[in-house]
Motif scaffolding. Sequence first.
Motif, short mmCIF file in Angstrom:
data_model
loop_
_atom_site.label_atom_id
_atom_site.label_comp_id
_atom_site.label_asym_id
_atom_site.label_seq_id
_atom_site.Cartn_x
_atom_site.Cartn_y
_atom_site.Cartn_z
N ARG A 31 -17.10 -29.80 7.45
CA ARG A 31 -17.27 -28.35 7.50
C ARG A 31 -18.31 -27.90 6.48
NH1 ARG A 31 -10.96 -26.23 7.64
NH2 ARG A 31 -10.29 -27.48 9.43
N ASN A 32 -19.09 -26.90 6.89
CA ASN A 32 -20.05 -26.21 6.00
C ASN A 32 -21.22 -27.11 5.58
OD1 ASN A 32 -18.01 -24.23 6.08
ND2 ASN A 32 -17.09 -25.02 4.20
N LYS A 43 -21.12 -22.11 1.12
CA LYS A 43 -19.73 -22.58 1.20
C LYS A 43 -19.66 -24.03 0.76
CE LYS A 43 -18.56 -19.50 5.06
NZ LYS A 43 -18.14 -19.44 6.49
N ASP A 46 -24.35 -24.92 5.29
CA ASP A 46 -24.16 -23.60 4.68
C ASP A 46 -24.02 -23.75 3.18
OD1 ASP A 46 -23.51 -21.06 3.92
OD2 ASP A 46 -21.98 -20.74 5.47
N SER A 80 -25.84 -25.17 -4.30
CA SER A 80 -25.55 -23.79 -3.94
C SER A 80 -26.12 -22.81 -4.96
CB SER A 80 -24.04 -23.58 -3.82
OG SER A 80 -23.49 -24.44 -2.86
N ARG A 111 -22.53 -33.28 -0.20
CA ARG A 111 -23.39 -32.68 0.83
C ARG A 111 -24.62 -33.57 1.09
NH1 ARG A 111 -23.42 -27.36 2.43
NH2 ARG A 111 -22.40 -26.70 0.49
#
Length: 710
Positions: A570-571, A577, A574, A469, A536
């Motif tokens: 989730r995410n 997040k 993205d 991120s 991730r």
Amino acid sequence: EAIDCFLDLESQEAQKKLAIAYFKNSQPSDALAQFDRLGKLNDDEYLYYYGESLEEKNLYDKALDVYSSISKKSKDYAKAKARIDAINLSEDTLSKQNLKDILDNAPLEQDYPEAGAVILIAEEEFEVFKDNTAQFVIHFMVKIFNERGKREFSEIHIGYDSTFEEVELDFARTIKPDGSVISVGDKNIRDVSIYLNYPLYSNARARIISMPEVADGVIIEYQAKILRKQMVNKKDFILNYRVQENEPVKISKFAVKLPKDRDFNYKIINSKYNDFNAQLDPAVNIIDNKKVFSWYMENIPEILPEPNMSPISRVNPIIMMSTFEKWDDVYRWWHDLYKDKTKIDSDIQNKIDELIKDKQTQEDKLRAIYNFCAQDIRYVAVEYGQAGYEPHEARDVFKNKYGDCKDQAILLIAMLKSIGIKAYPVLIGTFDYINLNRDFPSIAFNHCIAVADFQGEWVFMDATGQTVSFGDLPVMDQDRLVLAILDDGYKIISTPSFEAKKNSSQITMQIKINKDETIYASRRIDTTGIFNQSQRFWLQFTKPKLIEEVLRGTANSIAPGARLLDYKIRNIDDLDKDIVLEYEFQAPEFLTNAGKSRLLPQLGNIDILAVVKEERSYPIEYPALFETIVAIKIEFPENLTIEYLPQNLKIDSGLIEFENNYTKDDKTISFYERYSLKRKIILQEEYKEYKELLEDIARKTNQRIILKER
């Protein structure tokens, strides 16, 4: 033009000429297809080129057969004989006495019980000539002991940059215990592009030598030259000589030869690990009007890995060499390499407009451009310098949609400059590499990232971090001294080192025990920082079926016979997040039956793999500070009551912080555990304290909640 002429002619003579024309036009596949269609013909010139085409495709046995068909009276025979000799390399330059000495003096496997092989001779020489060309000669002799040695040395890889370097193999051979010698020929050698699928880096190549008949007890020997036609900036060089290897070294020789009027700087790092008393300072002599710096070392032990040890680059004595006099020389060279590469075209501008059209602040725009470069430009993992030091133009990287570290940094910098944000390339040695030395100018870097001068702060960005991120950095980039290449000079600055709470993994579980002692459970994993990066990556690049299997396996490790009901991610795409992973499962069995008592599984634990050794030769080193949290709430049925809850524990040392606690009411038990690493490096003299601390925690947390029937 010859090919065009011959294509339409049907005579055998024309078709033979067509095959040769294909070969001379560097179309080996077309040539070989044509040769194979015609077969072996009674034409010596034709047969010679047929053999050459077979060699191009590594079909050496068939090439030998074709060459052998050429008449000894033919003018092509001498060339064919040379190719046969090159393929077989049957001539042996070892005298019987040399061979006897090598075999008689070679050590036995019992002399090196930990080794897979022993390097008998490691001889390397780097020579710089007056015209700023150079030659690197390597000569290695290795005795193989077992499968580990065979795996490590059966294939020799010599990497080089074909833009400015050439490789010449002087000889390579396998010496068998019975005294027979098998020499390497062309059929044992391949020259390949390391990054075959990425034309931008086709200059990064490797000469691969497949050593023949490698078995336990053999000795392999090879010597090669790497000819360098140009230095990194046409006049300077850097070398990093690692004293130790993965295997023990009997004799090590290293020399640097320079024109008499030239010199270089050297620096020894990690000398405190030189407990084998190697002479790390060179002997300096003038020989044949050349300045010669030479090192000679004997009986160098191998590095034996330890759990969670510091990277090899920080425990291996290394002699760093450089002809750069000051950091400004490095800056000026690299600034000139990249300054014209950040021009953008209409395609890039259109993409920038698309990315920022709904963004209100400069930070939002910066974040959007970073996310694009990190997620949509494929990273080619070419170590900095391996395919050269000069980045490609931003326009080429954008068009190809792939790049190595320096190329991705250049594209990111170019796009940010177009929206008024000043950004610059940063040269960095990652966690497992040599860190920058302020007092030793060099280009000992293995990576390139970017830094933006944004709102009075340095904001570091690594566009190769596809799952990292904005505002974070890959763990390998953190807490490193780096060289920032600014518009008006350089700065040596440090990348951030994040506190433990920034690198967090939190597992939250709800478990309901039914009256029949089956359970329903939900589990949620929240991650930040380094845990978020790896989570991730795993979830993005793993097939859904395999993710299901891992989650099912985790559920079964908690409760045997568990059945996965559902999972949600989730995410995932993205970057702004953090990833959240949730899943639910049922299981027929969670409690251990002990008469009227029921034992729950151990809820907390601590990893003590890092302290399995009684003593250590090297520090324990973690790449980053981190924190892990486990929170479990258990609801039990009315027919069971609490018989025993373990004691709460809280420890706060200078090395770690640990706590766990159990709370209860009539129907529920809550468990909470937190582990926080406070120091990244545990020195050898602190190891005993650290070991005792972790083992004490492990003993005290080896507790089980006990329920009983009412």
